[in-house]
Design an enzyme around this catalytic site. Structure first.
Site, PDB file in Angstrom:
ATOM      1  N   GLU A 287       4.653  -4.622  12.446  1.00  0.00           N
ATOM      2  CA  GLU A 287       3.919  -3.098  11.569  1.00  0.00           C
ATOM      3  C   GLU A 287       2.771  -3.427  11.603  1.00  0.00           C
ATOM      4  O   GLU A 287       2.610  -4.406  10.306  1.00  0.00           O
ATOM      5  CB  GLU A 287       4.526  -2.562  11.530  1.00  0.00           C
TER       6      GLU A 287
ATOM      7  N   CYS B  49      -2.370   2.260   6.099  1.00  0.00           N
ATOM      8  CA  CYS B  49      -2.295   1.117   7.927  1.00  0.00           C
ATOM      9  C   CYS B  49      -3.278   2.819   8.507  1.00  0.00           C
ATOM     10  O   CYS B  49      -4.073   2.534   9.870  1.00  0.00           O
ATOM     11  CB  CYS B  49      -1.699   0.873   8.293  1.00  0.00           C
TER      12      CYS B  49
ATOM     13  N   ASN C 283       0.976  -1.336   0.033  1.00  0.00           N
ATOM     14  CA  ASN C 283       0.051   0.031  -0.138  1.00  0.00           C
ATOM     15  C   ASN C 283       0.440   0.838  -0.041  1.00  0.00           C
ATOM     16  O   ASN C 283       0.297   2.122  -0.822  1.00  0.00           O
ATOM     17  CB  ASN C 283      -1.274   0.154   1.060  1.00  0.00           C
TER      18      ASN C 283
HETATM   19  P1  NAD Z   1       0.405  -9.503   3.725  1.00  0.00           P
HETATM   20  O1  NAD Z   1       0.193  -9.112   5.561  1.00  0.00           O
HETATM   21  O2  NAD Z   1      -0.819  -9.945   2.910  1.00  0.00           O
HETATM   22  O3  NAD Z   1       1.514  -9.335   3.099  1.00  0.00           O
HETATM   23  C1  NAD Z   1       2.679  -8.873   3.628  1.00  0.00           C
HETATM   24  C2  NAD Z   1       4.596  -9.823   2.958  1.00  0.00           C
HETATM   25  O4  NAD Z   1       4.311 -10.232   4.408  1.00  0.00           O
HETATM   26  C3  NAD Z   1       4.165  -9.201   1.997  1.00  0.00           C
HETATM   27  O5  NAD Z   1       5.544  -9.535   0.981  1.00  0.00           O
HETATM   28  C4  NAD Z   1       3.577 -11.064   1.598  1.00  0.00           C
HETATM   29  O6  NAD Z   1       4.572 -11.680  -0.011  1.00  0.00           O
HETATM   30  C5  NAD Z   1       4.471 -11.896   3.272  1.00  0.00           C
HETATM   31  N1  NAD Z   1       4.059 -12.960   3.577  1.00  0.00           N
HETATM   32  C6  NAD Z   1       2.667 -13.179   3.397  1.00  0.00           C
HETATM   33  N2  NAD Z   1       2.494 -14.241   4.249  1.00  0.00           N
HETATM   34  C7  NAD Z   1       3.763 -14.070   4.727  1.00  0.00           C
HETATM   35  C8  NAD Z   1       4.639 -15.531   5.337  1.00  0.00           C
HETATM   36  N3  NAD Z   1       3.893 -16.687   6.319  1.00  0.00           N
HETATM   37  N4  NAD Z   1       6.044 -15.415   5.959  1.00  0.00           N
HETATM   38  C9  NAD Z   1       6.652 -14.181   5.327  1.00  0.00           C
HETATM   39  N5  NAD Z   1       6.345 -13.311   4.520  1.00  0.00           N
HETATM   40  C10 NAD Z   1       5.304 -13.664   4.872  1.00  0.00           C
HETATM   41  O7  NAD Z   1      -0.361  -7.551   3.585  1.00  0.00           O
HETATM   42  P2  NAD Z   1      -0.397  -6.990   2.421  1.00  0.00           P
HETATM   43  O8  NAD Z   1      -1.343  -7.105   1.930  1.00  0.00           O
HETATM   44  O9  NAD Z   1       1.434  -6.452   1.591  1.00  0.00           O
HETATM   45  O10 NAD Z   1      -0.941  -5.540   2.613  1.00  0.00           O
HETATM   46  C11 NAD Z   1      -1.650  -4.469   4.301  1.00  0.00           C
HETATM   47  C12 NAD Z   1      -1.542  -4.918   5.919  1.00  0.00           C
HETATM   48  O11 NAD Z   1      -0.310  -4.128   5.680  1.00  0.00           O
HETATM   49  C13 NAD Z   1      -3.077  -3.671   6.572  1.00  0.00           C
HETATM   50  O12 NAD Z   1      -3.438  -4.559   7.418  1.00  0.00           O
HETATM   51  C14 NAD Z   1      -1.998  -2.843   6.823  1.00  0.00           C
HETATM   52  O13 NAD Z   1      -3.136  -2.593   7.646  1.00  0.00           O
HETATM   53  C15 NAD Z   1      -0.905  -2.826   6.457  1.00  0.00           C
HETATM   54  N6  NAD Z   1      -0.190  -1.989   7.171  1.00  0.00           N
HETATM   55  C16 NAD Z   1       0.643  -1.520   8.546  1.00  0.00           C
HETATM   56  C17 NAD Z   1       1.193  -0.677   8.176  1.00  0.00           C
HETATM   57  C18 NAD Z   1       1.607  -0.363  10.169  1.00  0.00           C
HETATM   58  O14 NAD Z   1       3.422   0.328   9.371  1.00  0.00           O
HETATM   59  N7  NAD Z   1       1.465  -0.863  10.693  1.00  0.00           N
HETATM   60  C19 NAD Z   1       1.538   0.147   7.122  1.00  0.00           C
HETATM   61  C20 NAD Z   1       1.475  -0.342   6.241  1.00  0.00           C
HETATM   62  C21 NAD Z   1       0.341  -1.524   5.954  1.00  0.00           C
END
Ligand code: NAD
Length: 502
Positions: free
Chosen positions: A245, A279, A147
């Protein structure tokens, strides 16, 4: 808790990204399996020594050269971000500029925050010099979302590098091209440095899992709560430290003494910008009843004409993750079925991959639109009798990422009562653009902090060193040669120093 599935087109061997507005292909890369990930971590481990030994000044120069490269080539970078993520060129630019602010702050402040610190050894150990030296963990695995494909991983990568670690970065499978461009820029800006200081591995969640299990010395993850929990469980096998995060369900509170037009402007942007895929975007808004009508009128004025799209006139882009449209539809339909009313838009605003702005009023607090992360251009507004009721409702969430407060006189007082990692008063998400402020959540929103001094410290471990400067004859405490009279002197001194508290 919403788990955001990833749907980048992935074959067993290749991963491809496409423009979410048009479906046009952007690029493709090999899927990196466990062996490739292990090789990247090994190269990072070799490079770690060179990078650590460069010291704060040379690392600062290398990071600032990288920042300069990002700024000079920003148009090319933003075009790629827009193509892969779908956000507008202006939003992509703001994202890169904010990331560069953080990069520079980490580079400039690392020595002051992480340099050796002498501490008072205490009376009993007064013949010692006591020093804390912060050591980098070694190789940090950074796993990012789509995002904010630059700003969010950069919040870990810049701070980890400034602290003397090397980094292996696994970008989201939806924004792999952006991840490569960003890391290649580091190498292009620093051709004299060895490879492996910052490298990228590509692939879906499996590649991220391989990185967690590769033996890296720390994992910095940004993404959904469900994935964060999986990563923490996997990291536990080696007690690998993690910073997580995760998701949020941020609330805004509008008090009766707020500048209502300014509050509406801030909430509209916070809820709708980046198609609500932020987020720390506002998803819930609690407004004191006496100013509700005025607030809704101001909000409606600002939101009604927002247009999602892919052209230069778009207010924001398409949904980056196609399956998110289903989540939004479910939340909106459930809210309306359970007594909420649509003040702006409604189910008809959802035309995948675009979602027009949707504002829902008085949705029950136990419905999914209020409890779970929607991650779309939607907002629930609820009228409350008092600010105290607003605080209670804002805090009644499993998430606790950030929040915002609008009040002329009570802003700080209200902010202090909110269960969140960050709060902005009379503006949207300002904390995220102030590098000195730590960033991270509580509860289901994650653990640990990036950004600021806490962020730099988090990418290091303290090494405590006590050096005996001279011996005090007859006062050896930590020795079998200790005498009765030594201990009796200590007893007297201890009684004098601590035994008289009233
Ligand atoms: P996601 O959890 O689907 O994926 C995030 C990353 O994790 C991707 O690179 C994915 O390939 C990887 N991943 C997936 N399964 C994994 C595993 N088992 N082991 C290791 N890596 C794995 O999240 P998304 O859809 O990419 O992002 C959206 C989410 O991120 C929303 O919930 C949003 O709120 C959150 N977000 C949080 C922050 C923050 O700073 N708190 C910032 C941006 C986004």
């Amino acid at each position: 808790m919403t788990e955001t599935p990833t749907t980048a087109p992935v074959s067993a061997t290749m991963i491809a990204t496409a423009n979410p507005a048009t479906g046009e292909p952007v690029g493709s890369w090999p899927v990196d399996g466990a062996a490739t990930v292990a090789a990247a971590v090994e190269r990072a481990r070799v490079a770690a020594q060179t990078w650590r030994e460069l010291g704060f000044t040379e690392r600062k120069r290398a990071l600032q050269r990288w920042a300069a490269h990002l700024v000079v080539n920003v148009d090319e970078f933003c075009a790629l971000i827009s193509a892969e993520n779908g956000k507008t060129a202006d939003d992509a630019y703001l994202e890169v500029v904010t990331a560069v602010e953080h990069l520079n702050w980490a580079a400039v402040n690392a020595r002051k925050i992480l340099g050796p610190k002498k501490v008072w050894p205490g009376m009993m150990m007064a013949n010692h010099e006591a020093v804390i030296e912060q050591r980098p963990h070694g190789v940090v695995g950074v796993i990012g979302p789509w995002n904010y494909p630059v700003y969010t991983p950069n919040g870990s990568i810049a701070y980890a590098l400034a602290a003397g670690n090397t980094v292996v970065f696994k970008p989201s499978e939806l924004t792999t091209g952006v991840g490569h461009w960003y890391a290649d820029a580091f190498a292009a800006a620093n051709p004299a440095l060895p490879e492996g200081i910052l490298s990228v591995v590509s692939g879906p969640g499996e590649t991220g899992r391989a990185l967690v299990e590769s033996g890296v010395d720390m994992i910095a993850f940004t993404g959904s709560t469900a994935t964060g929990k999986r990563i923490m469980a996997a990291a536990a096998a080696r007690l690998t430290p993690v910073v997580l995060e995760c998701g949020g369900k941020d609330a805004a509170i509008v008090a009766e003494d707020a500048d209502i037009a300014a509050a509406a402007d801030a909430v509209a942007w916070s809820a709708m910008a980046n198609s609500g895929q932020t987020c720390v975007g506002t998803e819930r808004c609690y407004v004191v009843a006496s100013v509700l009508d005025e607030f809704l009128a101001e909000l409606t004025k600002r939101v009604t004409d927002l247009r999602p799209g892919s052209g230069p006139d778009a207010s924001y882009g398409p949904m980056t993750l196609p399956s998110q449209v289903d989540v939004i539809t479910k939340h909106v339909e459930d809210a309306l079925a359970n007594g909420g009313t649509a003040v702006v838009g409604g189910p008809e605003s959802i035309e995948a991959p675009f979602v027009g702005p949707i504002v829902l009023l008085d949705v029950p607090e136990d419905s999914v639109a209020v409890r779970e992360e929607t991650f779309g251009p939607t907002l629930t507004v609820r009228s409350v009798r008092t600010v105290e009721e607003a605080i209670e409702l804002a805090n009644a969430s499993e998430y606790g990422l950030a929040s915002s407060v609008f009040s002329r006189k009570r802003g700080m007082e209200i902010a202090r009562q909110l269960r969140a990692g960050a709060t902005s008063v009379n503006s949207p998400a300002a904390y995220a653009a102030i590098p000195a402020l730590p960033f991270g959540g509580v509860g289901e929103s994650g653990i640990g902090r990036i950004h600021g001094a806490a962020g730099l410290l988090g990418f290091t471990r303290p090494h405590s060193i006590a050096r005996q400067r001279f011996m005090i004859p007859g006062m050896a405490l930590l020795s079998f040669a200790r005498t009765e009279s030594t201990l009796s002197t200590v007893r007297k001194l201890t009684a004098l120093r601590f035994g008289r508290a009233k």
